[in-house]
Design a protein around this motif. Sequence first.
Motif, PDB file in Angstrom:
ATOM      1  N   GLN A   1       0.881  -1.176   0.000  1.00 29.94           N
ATOM      2  CA  GLN A   1       0.000   0.000   0.000  1.00 29.94           C
ATOM      3  C   GLN A   1       0.919   1.227   0.000  1.00 29.94           C
ATOM      4  O   GLN A   1       1.818   1.316   0.849  1.00 29.94           O
ATOM      5  N   VAL A   2       0.667   2.154  -0.929  1.00 30.18           N
ATOM      6  CA  VAL A   2       1.537   3.338  -1.020  1.00 30.18           C
ATOM      7  C   VAL A   2       0.693   4.598  -1.077  1.00 30.18           C
ATOM      8  O   VAL A   2      -0.269   4.670  -1.849  1.00 30.18           O
ATOM      9  N   GLU A   3       0.987   5.538  -0.213  1.00 37.67           N
ATOM     10  CA  GLU A   3       0.304   6.855  -0.246  1.00 37.67           C
ATOM     11  C   GLU A   3       1.372   7.927  -0.403  1.00 37.67           C
ATOM     12  O   GLU A   3       2.430   7.844   0.248  1.00 37.67           O
ATOM     13  N   GLN A   4       1.089   8.930  -1.255  1.00 33.32           N
ATOM     14  CA  GLN A   4       2.034  10.037  -1.404  1.00 33.32           C
ATOM     15  C   GLN A   4       1.273  11.341  -1.272  1.00 33.32           C
ATOM     16  O   GLN A   4       0.245  11.531  -1.910  1.00 33.32           O
ATOM     17  N   GLU A   5       1.768  12.195  -0.379  1.00 30.66           N
ATOM     18  CA  GLU A   5       1.137  13.515  -0.243  1.00 30.66           C
ATOM     19  C   GLU A   5       2.250  14.555  -0.198  1.00 30.66           C
ATOM     20  O   GLU A   5       3.004  14.626   0.780  1.00 30.66           O
ATOM     21  N   GLY A   6       2.413  15.262  -1.299  1.00 30.00           N
ATOM     22  CA  GLY A   6       3.504  16.252  -1.368  1.00 30.00           C
ATOM     23  C   GLY A   6       4.844  15.532  -1.262  1.00 30.00           C
ATOM     24  O   GLY A   6       5.109  14.583  -2.000  1.00 30.00           O
ATOM     25  N   ASN A   7       5.639  15.951  -0.273  1.00 27.72           N
ATOM     26  CA  ASN A   7       6.969  15.354  -0.126  1.00 27.72           C
ATOM     27  C   ASN A   7       7.004  14.249   0.924  1.00 27.72           C
ATOM     28  O   ASN A   7       8.080  13.875   1.409  1.00 27.72           O
ATOM     29  N   THR A   8       5.803  13.744   1.305  1.00 29.88           N
ATOM     30  CA  THR A   8       5.720  12.654   2.279  1.00 29.88           C
ATOM     31  C   THR A   8       5.144  11.412   1.610  1.00 29.88           C
ATOM     32  O   THR A   8       4.138  11.497   0.889  1.00 29.88           O
ATOM     33  N   ILE A   9       5.806  10.282   1.820  1.00 31.00           N
ATOM     34  CA  ILE A   9       5.358   9.006   1.257  1.00 31.00           C
ATOM     35  C   ILE A   9       5.199   8.015   2.402  1.00 31.00           C
ATOM     36  O   ILE A   9       6.050   7.945   3.300  1.00 31.00           O
ATOM     37  N   VAL A  10       4.089   7.268   2.384  1.00 26.22           N
ATOM     38  CA  VAL A  10       3.889   6.194   3.360  1.00 26.22           C
ATOM     39  C   VAL A  10       3.811   4.872   2.588  1.00 26.22           C
ATOM     40  O   VAL A  10       3.015   4.736   1.663  1.00 26.22           O
ATOM     41  N   VAL A  11       4.663   3.934   2.963  1.00 33.06           N
ATOM     42  CA  VAL A  11       4.674   2.607   2.330  1.00 33.06           C
ATOM     43  C   VAL A  11       4.305   1.572   3.392  1.00 33.06           C
ATOM     44  O   VAL A  11       4.946   1.500   4.439  1.00 33.06           O
ATOM     45  N   ASP A  12       3.243   0.796   3.135  1.00 32.55           N
ATOM     46  CA  ASP A  12       2.880  -0.304   4.031  1.00 32.55           C
ATOM     47  C   ASP A  12       3.123  -1.610   3.278  1.00 32.55           C
ATOM     48  O   ASP A  12       2.343  -1.986   2.394  1.00 32.55           O
ATOM     49  N   PRO A  13       4.224  -2.307   3.620  1.00 35.50           N
ATOM     50  CA  PRO A  13       4.601  -3.494   2.851  1.00 35.50           C
ATOM     51  C   PRO A  13       3.943  -4.775   3.341  1.00 35.50           C
ATOM     52  O   PRO A  13       4.206  -5.858   2.803  1.00 35.50           O
ATOM     53  N   THR A  14       3.074  -4.688   4.366  1.00 36.21           N
ATOM     54  CA  THR A  14       2.583  -5.928   5.001  1.00 36.21           C
ATOM     55  C   THR A  14       1.856  -6.844   4.006  1.00 36.21           C
ATOM     56  O   THR A  14       1.870  -8.037   4.143  1.00 36.21           O
ATOM     57  N   GLY A  15       1.239  -6.257   2.974  1.00 36.38           N
ATOM     58  CA  GLY A  15       0.496  -7.117   2.043  1.00 36.38           C
ATOM     59  C   GLY A  15       1.322  -7.562   0.848  1.00 36.38           C
ATOM     60  O   GLY A  15       0.839  -8.234  -0.059  1.00 36.38           O
ATOM     61  N   ALA A  16       2.598  -7.187   0.819  1.00 37.21           N
ATOM     62  CA  ALA A  16       3.401  -7.484  -0.378  1.00 37.21           C
ATOM     63  C   ALA A  16       3.658  -8.982  -0.477  1.00 37.21           C
ATOM     64  O   ALA A  16       4.026  -9.627   0.499  1.00 37.21           O
ATOM     65  N   ALA A  17       3.422  -9.543  -1.685  1.00 33.57           N
ATOM     66  CA  ALA A  17       3.639 -10.984  -1.862  1.00 33.57           C
ATOM     67  C   ALA A  17       4.348 -11.271  -3.188  1.00 33.57           C
ATOM     68  O   ALA A  17       4.865 -12.346  -3.415  1.00 33.57           O
ATOM     69  N   GLY A  18       4.404 -10.266  -4.066  1.00 34.75           N
ATOM     70  CA  GLY A  18       4.966 -10.522  -5.396  1.00 34.75           C
ATOM     71  C   GLY A  18       6.461 -10.785  -5.345  1.00 34.75           C
ATOM     72  O   GLY A  18       7.139 -10.389  -4.391  1.00 34.75           O
ATOM     73  N   SER A  19       6.962 -11.467  -6.383  1.00 33.84           N
ATOM     74  CA  SER A  19       8.429 -11.671  -6.467  1.00 33.84           C
ATOM     75  C   SER A  19       8.927 -11.397  -7.886  1.00 33.84           C
ATOM     76  O   SER A  19      10.059 -11.710  -8.228  1.00 33.84           O
ATOM     77  N   ALA A  20       8.067 -10.794  -8.710  1.00 34.97           N
ATOM     78  CA  ALA A  20       8.477 -10.512 -10.090  1.00 34.97           C
ATOM     79  C   ALA A  20       8.170  -9.062 -10.427  1.00 34.97           C
ATOM     80  O   ALA A  20       7.163  -8.504  -9.990  1.00 34.97           O
ATOM     81  N   ILE A  21       9.085  -8.464 -11.193  1.00 35.79           N
ATOM     82  CA  ILE A  21       8.890  -7.077 -11.656  1.00 35.79           C
ATOM     83  C   ILE A  21       8.889  -7.116 -13.182  1.00 35.79           C
ATOM     84  O   ILE A  21       9.784  -7.712 -13.781  1.00 35.79           O
ATOM     85  N   SER A  22       7.895  -6.487 -13.775  1.00 33.78           N
ATOM     86  CA  SER A  22       7.727  -6.589 -15.232  1.00 33.78           C
ATOM     87  C   SER A  22       8.842  -5.847 -15.969  1.00 33.78           C
ATOM     88  O   SER A  22       9.474  -4.930 -15.417  1.00 33.78           O
ATOM     89  N   GLU A  23       9.060  -6.238 -17.230  1.00 39.90           N
ATOM     90  CA  GLU A  23      10.098  -5.596 -18.041  1.00 39.90           C
ATOM     91  C   GLU A  23       9.794  -4.109 -18.209  1.00 39.90           C
ATOM     92  O   GLU A  23      10.664  -3.259 -18.086  1.00 39.90           O
TER      93      GLU A  23
END
Length: 418
Positions: free
Chosen positions: A63-85
């Motif tokens: 989960q990623v939220e960006q507001e101006g110069n502040t970014i919040v990353v919540d990685p708890t739900g991350a499950a992927g292991s591949a990044i597309s070309e």
Amino acid sequence: MSVMYIRGGMPLEGELAVHGAKNSVLPILAACLLAKGPVTLTNCPQLTDVTAALGILRHLGCQVEQEGNTIVVDPTGAAGSAISEEQMRSMRSSIIFLGPLLARTGEAHLSYPGGCELGPRPIDLHLSAIRAMGCYVTEDQGIHCQGRPVGGEVQLALPSVGATENAILCAVGGMGQTTITNAAREPEIGDLQSFLNSLGASVRGAGSSTIMVEGGRPLSGGTFRIMGDRIVAATLLSAAAAAGGRVRLRGVDWRHLATVLSVFHQAGCRVESRLKYVELERGKGMPLRGVPTIRTAPYPGFPTDAQAPVMAALAASQGCTLFVETMFDSRYRHVSELIRMGADITTEGRVALVRGMERLHGARVEACDLRGGGALAAAALGAEGTTVLSGLRHIDRGYEGLEKMLCSLGADVERREA
Ligand code: EPZ
């Protein structure tokens, strides 16, 4: 497609807080994959490379939220292991996700990052570091890694910034003790170490050539402020040197700019380095002077990313300056554009001889890479007449609102649809 109209001839005056560092926020965003809870990052620059990194994190399930110069990353739900070309190509430094992704999931499947306008961007050192930590790496139509990293001895053949960062992230997310020798010493690696340790990691030695990591420690969430961008500062100082005037920059550590400040001091500028700011002044009647050879080198040497902006300023000076670009094969693509503005520069391989002109003149020029684009804007501010600068997509990768920054210092710069 937008272009910048830059009217030269006015001195720059004023003070500016330098925005957060692209080359710090990108590895720190990748490092968020190792946290067990939400991470809040402040002083993040709003750049297209950052947007690309947020896209990769979302693709992996964060989960990623960006507001101006502040970014919040919540990685708890991350499950992927591949990044597309497509995602790997969207940003040169997408390879920095390899280490944390592998450490988090036990596998990573990526394609090669895009070939850069600076010449080839090999990743052999990244892969050898991963292998040294006990993981299995194949390169068959992309990069495929398996295994849980365990401690090891990583000996880097070159002090690669990205490979050092990937090795740290893989080691932090793995088990056991890892020692990285011949590590890069750039300040952004120090910021990464501070960030990781603020979440509970044990990384020591950033800034030196040997870094020790004790893996296997759980990383909590947390809050962290990204350091100021020393290359954006170098670009703004180059603009002030080119245009003349007096500019004070806050939010950056002058020690990270020492080699660039020394060049402008030798070129005849008044340079002031204080804990809270750096300041450069060049009087109207004080033309820049050529300086002894500028040879780029790994930190703490002269930064390759500052080569183009500093060359742009010295293109209008009394005397000659020799540049030797030791880091990349093709980092003089701004030279042909500076020549369109009246510069007298001869290149031979990695060497460029700049014969200073009294003044450059406005022209239609195109940015071919990120720092070359910043360089052309700096040159245009000191030139006679108006310059029309295109290729802004390169500039937007690493400068947050370059035209706004320059206008806040009194420059006449307008961004318009072409
Ligand atoms: C980082 O790139 C920066 N990017 C670059 O800034 C910077 O120019 C560079 O370091 C050098 O300081 C980020 O931090 C996102 P390297 P990186 O690995 O990590 C060779 C900008 O303008 N090499 O230190 O990719 C490589 O070819 C960008 O903000 C290998 O041979 O640079 C180069 O000649 C441009 N094999 C040298 O090392 C490898 O596996 C230094 O590259 C890796 C690198």
